[in-house]
Design an enzyme around this catalytic site. Sequence first.
Site, PDB file in Angstrom:
ATOM      1  N   HIS A 100       3.611  -6.427   1.620  1.00 45.42           N
ATOM      2  CA  HIS A 100       4.505  -6.116   0.513  1.00 45.42           C
ATOM      3  C   HIS A 100       5.076  -4.724   0.691  1.00 45.42           C
ATOM      4  O   HIS A 100       4.480  -3.877   1.358  1.00 45.42           O
ATOM      5  CB  HIS A 100       3.779  -6.221  -0.834  1.00 45.42           C
ATOM      6  N   HIS A 102       6.522  -1.452  -1.487  1.00 40.21           N
ATOM      7  CA  HIS A 102       6.652  -0.783  -2.775  1.00 40.21           C
ATOM      8  C   HIS A 102       8.043  -0.160  -2.824  1.00 40.21           C
ATOM      9  O   HIS A 102       8.395   0.656  -1.971  1.00 40.21           O
ATOM     10  CB  HIS A 102       5.632   0.351  -2.915  1.00 40.21           C
TER      11      HIS A 102
HETATM   12  P1  5GP Z   1      -1.364  -1.738  -1.855  1.00 40.64           P
HETATM   13  O1  5GP Z   1      -2.432  -0.794  -2.309  1.00 40.64           O
HETATM   14  O2  5GP Z   1      -1.958  -2.976  -1.216  1.00 40.64           O
HETATM   15  O3  5GP Z   1      -0.295  -1.104  -1.012  1.00 40.64           O
HETATM   16  O4  5GP Z   1      -0.598  -2.187  -3.159  1.00 40.64           O
HETATM   17  C1  5GP Z   1      -1.069  -3.158  -4.031  1.00 40.64           C
HETATM   18  C2  5GP Z   1      -0.406  -2.931  -5.351  1.00 40.64           C
HETATM   19  O5  5GP Z   1      -0.603  -4.076  -6.150  1.00 40.64           O
HETATM   20  C3  5GP Z   1      -0.959  -1.753  -6.149  1.00 40.64           C
HETATM   21  O6  5GP Z   1       0.075  -0.800  -6.371  1.00 40.64           O
HETATM   22  C4  5GP Z   1      -1.470  -2.385  -7.445  1.00 40.64           C
HETATM   23  O7  5GP Z   1      -1.203  -1.587  -8.585  1.00 40.64           O
HETATM   24  C5  5GP Z   1      -0.711  -3.694  -7.489  1.00 40.64           C
HETATM   25  N1  5GP Z   1      -1.405  -4.764  -8.164  1.00 40.64           N
HETATM   26  C6  5GP Z   1      -2.722  -5.105  -8.041  1.00 40.64           C
HETATM   27  N2  5GP Z   1      -2.989  -6.191  -8.788  1.00 40.64           N
HETATM   28  C7  5GP Z   1      -1.825  -6.535  -9.400  1.00 40.64           C
HETATM   29  C8  5GP Z   1      -1.469  -7.587 -10.297  1.00 40.64           C
HETATM   30  O8  5GP Z   1      -2.273  -8.440 -10.701  1.00 40.64           O
HETATM   31  N3  5GP Z   1      -0.179  -7.621 -10.740  1.00 40.64           N
HETATM   32  C9  5GP Z   1       0.748  -6.711 -10.327  1.00 40.64           C
HETATM   33  N4  5GP Z   1       1.987  -6.828 -10.803  1.00 40.64           N
HETATM   34  N5  5GP Z   1       0.450  -5.713  -9.459  1.00 40.64           N
HETATM   35  C10 5GP Z   1      -0.824  -5.633  -9.011  1.00 40.64           C
END
Ligand code: 5GP
Length: 114
Positions: A100, A102
């Site tokens: 993903h 951001h």
């Molecule tokens: P990563 O840390 O893998 O780059 O980003 C994962 C993102 O997913 C985090 O920014 C976190 O806040 C978001 N996230 C985790 N669980 C959920 C969820 O259930 N719904 C949404 N909309 N975002 C989530």
Amino acid sequence: MLNDCLFCAILGGEIPCSKVYEDDYVLAFRDINPQAPVHVLVVPKEHIACALDIGEENSFFVSKCFEAIAKIAKAEGLENGFRVVNNCGIDGGQSVMHLHFHLIGGEKFAEKII
Ligand code: 5GP
Ligand code: ZN
């Protein structure tokens, strides 16, 4: 939950999200814990675990993500600029193992990592 992946569950509609954009290849929704006034997660509709798993067979989804990012940025009023972040793996701080991007914006960022 199919394959135990949170974002696959969101893609499958098993877990709700605040959707901002969708097409045949990409779903984008607001991050549950926003780090900026605009914080959207742009997610390919294919389970690719992380950036290490991008190859010729699936890089199409990455380009569709960036096409979506341009559309979403305009729709969210980010013509002045924004940042796109991808965390990859343990050292990169990735917490959800489904590729993903951001999309963050809506303010002028003071810090630069790069
Ligand atoms: P990563 O840390 O893998 O780059 O980003 C994962 C993102 O997913 C985090 O920014 C976190 O806040 C978001 N996230 C985790 N669980 C959920 C969820 O259930 N719904 C949404 N909309 N975002 C989530
Ligand atoms: Zn997944």
